[in-house]
Design a protein around this motif. Structure first.
Motif, short mmCIF file in Angstrom:
data_model
loop_
_atom_site.label_atom_id
_atom_site.label_comp_id
_atom_site.label_asym_id
_atom_site.label_seq_id
_atom_site.Cartn_x
_atom_site.Cartn_y
_atom_site.Cartn_z
N TYR A 139 -11.70 0.50 5.31
CA TYR A 139 -10.28 0.45 5.71
C TYR A 139 -9.36 -0.25 4.71
O TYR A 139 -8.19 0.13 4.59
CB TYR A 139 -10.13 -0.19 7.09
CG TYR A 139 -10.63 0.71 8.19
CD1 TYR A 139 -10.01 1.92 8.46
CD2 TYR A 139 -11.73 0.36 8.95
CE1 TYR A 139 -10.46 2.77 9.46
CE2 TYR A 139 -12.21 1.20 9.95
CZ TYR A 139 -11.56 2.40 10.19
OH TYR A 139 -12.02 3.23 11.18
N LEU A 140 -9.82 -1.27 3.99
CA LEU A 140 -8.92 -1.95 3.05
C LEU A 140 -8.41 -1.01 1.95
O LEU A 140 -7.21 -1.04 1.64
CB LEU A 140 -9.58 -3.20 2.48
CG LEU A 140 -9.70 -4.37 3.46
CD1 LEU A 140 -10.52 -5.50 2.84
CD2 LEU A 140 -8.34 -4.87 3.90
N PRO A 141 -9.25 -0.17 1.34
CA PRO A 141 -8.69 0.79 0.37
C PRO A 141 -7.70 1.77 1.00
O PRO A 141 -6.73 2.18 0.36
CB PRO A 141 -9.94 1.52 -0.16
CG PRO A 141 -11.06 0.54 0.04
CD PRO A 141 -10.72 -0.17 1.33
N ARG A 142 -7.93 2.14 2.25
CA ARG A 142 -6.97 3.02 2.94
C ARG A 142 -5.64 2.30 3.14
O ARG A 142 -4.57 2.91 3.03
CB ARG A 142 -7.53 3.47 4.29
CG ARG A 142 -8.63 4.49 4.17
CD ARG A 142 -9.28 4.80 5.50
NE ARG A 142 -8.33 5.06 6.56
CZ ARG A 142 -8.32 6.14 7.33
NH1 ARG A 142 -9.21 7.08 7.13
NH2 ARG A 142 -7.44 6.27 8.29
N MET A 143 -5.70 1.00 3.46
CA MET A 143 -4.47 0.21 3.61
C MET A 143 -3.72 0.18 2.27
O MET A 143 -2.50 0.37 2.23
CB MET A 143 -4.82 -1.21 4.08
CG MET A 143 -3.61 -2.08 4.38
SD MET A 143 -2.80 -2.80 2.95
CE MET A 143 -4.18 -3.58 2.15
N ALA A 144 -4.45 -0.03 1.17
CA ALA A 144 -3.83 -0.08 -0.15
C ALA A 144 -3.18 1.27 -0.49
O ALA A 144 -2.07 1.31 -1.03
CB ALA A 144 -4.87 -0.46 -1.21
N ALA A 145 -3.84 2.36 -0.16
CA ALA A 145 -3.29 3.69 -0.43
C ALA A 145 -2.04 3.94 0.42
O ALA A 145 -1.05 4.51 -0.07
CB ALA A 145 -4.34 4.76 -0.15
N LYS A 148 0.81 1.95 -1.13
CA LYS A 148 1.29 2.60 -2.35
C LYS A 148 2.20 3.79 -2.01
O LYS A 148 3.26 3.97 -2.60
CB LYS A 148 0.11 3.07 -3.20
CG LYS A 148 0.52 3.74 -4.48
CD LYS A 148 -0.69 4.15 -5.31
CE LYS A 148 -0.23 4.84 -6.59
NZ LYS A 148 -1.37 5.21 -7.43
N ARG A 149 1.79 4.58 -1.01
CA ARG A 149 2.60 5.73 -0.59
C ARG A 149 3.95 5.26 -0.03
O ARG A 149 4.99 5.80 -0.38
CB ARG A 149 1.85 6.55 0.46
CG ARG A 149 2.65 7.78 0.92
CD ARG A 149 2.04 8.43 2.13
NE ARG A 149 1.95 7.58 3.30
CZ ARG A 149 2.98 7.22 4.06
NH1 ARG A 149 4.21 7.60 3.76
NH2 ARG A 149 2.80 6.45 5.13
N VAL A 150 3.92 4.22 0.82
CA VAL A 150 5.15 3.73 1.42
C VAL A 150 6.08 3.16 0.34
O VAL A 150 7.29 3.41 0.36
CB VAL A 150 4.83 2.65 2.50
CG1 VAL A 150 6.10 1.95 2.97
CG2 VAL A 150 4.10 3.30 3.68
N ALA A 151 5.52 2.43 -0.61
CA ALA A 151 6.35 1.87 -1.70
C ALA A 151 7.01 2.98 -2.50
O ALA A 151 8.18 2.86 -2.88
CB ALA A 151 5.50 0.99 -2.61
N GLY A 152 6.29 4.06 -2.73
CA GLY A 152 6.85 5.18 -3.48
C GLY A 152 7.95 5.92 -2.74
O GLY A 152 8.82 6.53 -3.34
#
Length: 154
Positions: A139-145, A148-152
């Motif tokens: 789940y932590l890599p999914r949170m990071a992804a 990243k999507r939200v920031a973009g």
């Protein structure tokens, strides 16, 4: 193996405020953690995380209590798998997310503690620890992804 805590550190390609939002907004939690929730990220506030097994339709809810919320630096909560209990010291695990700005992104330091304090017999302790270790590694890599999507998109 110690089974005392799970610790991870990862770089998230999003600023701390976005990462904090992804950790606390029910819409984003549903996306990266696959859980339904509705809570206020304020110390002492209770909440519930609910997962639905897609194949069986069985729902599992776990209570949690926000311990610390200092946007966009820290979020911690206690959660227990004991239905009907309020998550508190002694009956729960403590999850902490520390967010530190790094360049255009964030270093996230994650820690989950309290396994030994639960008083579980060795086999139960090992099973819970391994289940959570595997879960956080997923789940932590999914949170990071998601961050990243939200920031973009902002």
């Amino acid at each position: 193996m110690e089974y005392g805590s799970i610790e991870r550190e990862l770089y998230v390609d999003a600023p701390p405020q976005v990462v904090f939002d992804v950790l606390t907004d029910p819409e984003y939690i549903r996306e990266w953690w696959s859980a339904e929730t509705d809570f206020e990220a304020s110390p002492g506030r209770p909440g519930t995380l609910t997962w639905t097994n897609e194949s069986s339709g069985v729902r599992k809810s776990v209570p949690f209590t926000v311990v610390e919320s200092d946007p966009p630096r820290t979020l911690s909560f206690r959660w227990t798998h004991d239905e009907g209990e309020t998550a508190a010291a002694g009956n729960s695990l403590l999850v902490t997310f520390d967010l530190t700005p790094e360049g255009e992104g964030t270093t996230l330091r994650f820690r989950e503690t309290g396994y030994r304090e639960r008083g579980w017999e060795a086999a139960v302790l090992e099973a819970h620890y391994n289940d959570h270790r595997q879960g956080w590694d997923f789940y932590l890599p999914r949170m990071a992804a998601t961050a990243k999507r939200v920031a973009g998109a902002r």
